[in-house]
Design an enzyme around this catalytic site. Sequence first.
Site, PDB file in Angstrom:
ATOM      1  N   ASP A  62      13.869 -11.252  15.336  1.00 27.07           N
ATOM      2  CA  ASP A  62      12.972 -12.313  14.883  1.00 27.07           C
ATOM      3  C   ASP A  62      11.567 -12.080  15.447  1.00 27.07           C
ATOM      4  OD1 ASP A  62      12.309 -14.705  13.595  1.00 27.07           O
ATOM      5  OD2 ASP A  62      12.886 -15.949  15.304  1.00 27.07           O
ATOM      6  N   ASN A 109      15.523 -20.608   9.255  1.00 22.59           N
ATOM      7  CA  ASN A 109      15.586 -20.333  10.687  1.00 22.59           C
ATOM      8  C   ASN A 109      15.643 -21.633  11.494  1.00 22.59           C
ATOM      9  OD1 ASN A 109      15.075 -17.727   9.758  1.00 22.59           O
ATOM     10  ND2 ASN A 109      13.565 -17.284  11.334  1.00 22.59           N
ATOM     11  N   SER A 127      14.082 -26.523  12.559  1.00 28.26           N
ATOM     12  CA  SER A 127      14.475 -27.615  13.459  1.00 28.26           C
ATOM     13  C   SER A 127      13.572 -28.823  13.271  1.00 28.26           C
ATOM     14  CB  SER A 127      14.393 -27.166  14.923  1.00 28.26           C
ATOM     15  OG  SER A 127      15.329 -26.158  15.201  1.00 28.26           O
ATOM     16  N   GLY A 139      10.993 -22.410  11.358  1.00 32.02           N
ATOM     17  CA  GLY A 139      10.756 -23.727  11.930  1.00 32.02           C
ATOM     18  C   GLY A 139      11.580 -24.812  11.276  1.00 32.02           C
TER      19      GLY A 139
END
Length: 286
Positions: free
Chosen positions: A82, A232, A213, A211
């Site tokens: 990543d 992700n 979350s 991003g």
Amino acid sequence: MYESMKGMLAKANAEGYAVMAINAFNLETARGVITAAEEMDAPIIIDLLQDHVMSFFDCDILTKPIIKMAQAAHVPVAINLDHGHDIAHLKRCLYEGFSSVMCDASAYDPEENARITRGVVELAQVFGASVEAEVGNMGRIDDAGTVLTDDAMYTDPDVAIRFIQETGIDALAVSYGSTHGDYPEGYVPTFHFDIVEKIKAATGAALVLHGGSGAGEENMRRSVKAGINKINVGTDYMISQREFIANALAENPSYDFPTLVEDSWAAGREVIKRYIEISGSAGKAR
């Protein structure tokens, strides 16, 4: 089953869902990712952030044990580097067996980004690995919670379309409203789905949301409909483990440490399972 992202994302693209990519940084967190995927019968990507790999256990130590776990899993598992911004280290990761890498040259102008990325694509093909890249720049929240993705960071769809056509990448990370890290309490970002839709319509390429979350369930479901095929998530997985440890120690300060570590990733896998359901990848392992 150990695979590259290429086949996973091609299937997700054709069938209209997204594969979850979960950030891990050691064997325990990687085991939690794989276990959650097996329980949901879902393909999964283990994202190993380059900064973590270089700071904690480097690729010559960490990669082989995770590959062994992936090979033993009954669902497809990929290991993806990543935000690989150090190209020399990225090459080492390919040599050590990463099945996928993200070449993050987004800090450069589009032409230089494309030039660097083309070189990584050519190298990755030698190893049978897939390549993700990024156009635009996802924001990052600082300690005060004030740095969010702004207009200057959004992906220009026209630039992204040319980039995909010129580089031969397998997936492109698109900035359209999300931010790395944890959002301030109660904050839900505004997503500009038209950016994703335009790129998808012109290229049909596998597109990536970074991003994830705290981005909001509705935003994520709409992102998948717009054309996102990889999502992700790292912060929520890690926060869930941190909170479990804090609560467990508050209740029992003498909690056996090996058991505490084992129980923490087991708690974190419930977060992963929820995201797998949202992404539409549950039951898509075959």
